[in-house]
Design an enzyme around this catalytic site. Structure first.
Site, short mmCIF file in Angstrom:
data_model
loop_
_atom_site.label_atom_id
_atom_site.label_comp_id
_atom_site.label_asym_id
_atom_site.label_seq_id
_atom_site.Cartn_x
_atom_site.Cartn_y
_atom_site.Cartn_z
N TYR A 1 14.83 4.34 34.45
CA TYR A 1 15.37 3.16 35.13
C TYR A 1 14.64 1.88 34.71
CZ TYR A 1 17.32 0.29 38.86
OH TYR A 1 17.99 -0.69 39.56
N GLY A 2 13.30 1.93 34.67
CA GLY A 2 12.55 0.76 34.26
C GLY A 2 12.92 0.25 32.88
#
Length: 254
Positions: free
Chosen positions: A161-162
């Protein structure tokens, strides 16, 4: 307001909140999502609130699906004023316990990594690429790409996600430069903290309740309306944090 806006991933969460705010401000709004049932429920909910919105099925990973949405907009509206790239999936798709039991990147499946990046990063690229010809024809338009805190891009256990959102920020800055000469604005908007959306499993919400309070998705309302309005014309390449919007706007106009 009189603007025409399309919001991806708008059947719930931040997307639904932004669509609601835009429609309430007088914009003509199309909400999109890939799940027809949730999309229909969201449209019905907004209609019950007295807001007239259109609902279009759209899978941001599917170029044919995106092309169909572009064609619909061109046929029914004749153009577009604002594209909000919001559709995304969260860490729960690769690790349901990501907030309480972080998983190191080397345990993330290749399939899970690809699926999330295809949605959260490649999806932004594909949707923007498809709608930009409408903006170029008009020689005006606005794109808002939804992002997240930089801390989350560095947080343990937040692959993929990051990286997907870090990539989206770089994409946004380059898009802004590529489109600057054409009078098309590209900005980023993020809540400014963990938000009460489906990205966080209900069980995790209960576990973190004592640590901090989740933001309401409505935190995005005021800034997205501002970014849709003529008052923000020419503002581009900005990264706007919703929780700091009032101070940011006051500084902008001082």
């Amino acid at each position: 307001m009189g603007k025409r806006a399309l919001v991806t991933g708008a059947s719930s969460g931040l997307g639904l909140a932004m669509a609601r705010a835009l429609a309430a401000a007088g914009a003509t709004v199309a909400i999109t999502a890939r799940g027809p049932e949730k999309l229909a429920q969201a449209r019905s909910q907004l209609h019950d609130e007295g807001l007239d919105v259109q609902a279009l099925e759209l899978d941001v990973r599917d170029e044919a699906s995106i092309a169909a949405a572009v064609q619909w907009v061109g046929t029914h509206w004749g153009g577009l004023d604002l594209l909000v790239n919001n559709a995304g999936i969260g860490m729960r798709t690769v690790n349901p316990d990501f907030l309480t039991r972080p998983q190191p990147f080397y345990e993330v499946s290749a399939e899970g990594f690809r699926d999330l990046v295809d949605t959260n990063l490649t999806g932004y690229f594909l949707v923007a690429k498809a709608f930009v010809p409408l903006f170029l024809q008009q020689q005006r338009g606005k794109i808002v790409n939804i992002s997240m805190n930089h801390e989350t891009m560095r947080r343990r256990g937040f692959v993929p996600y990051g990286p997907s959102r870090a990539g989206a920020e770089s994409l946004s800055l380059i898009m802004a430069e590529d489109l600057r000469a054409h009078g098309i604005d590209v900005n980023m908007l993020l809540p400014g903290g963990a938000t009460d959306t489906g990205m966080i499993p209900d069980a995790a919400k209960a576990e973190i309740a004592g640590q901090f309070q989740l933001l309401s998705p409505a935190v995005m309302a005021e800034p997205i309306v501002f970014l849709a309005a003529d008052a923000s014309k020419g503002l581009t390449g900005q990264r706007i944090v919703a929780t700091e919007f009032a101070a940011w706007k006051a500084h902008l106009t001082s």
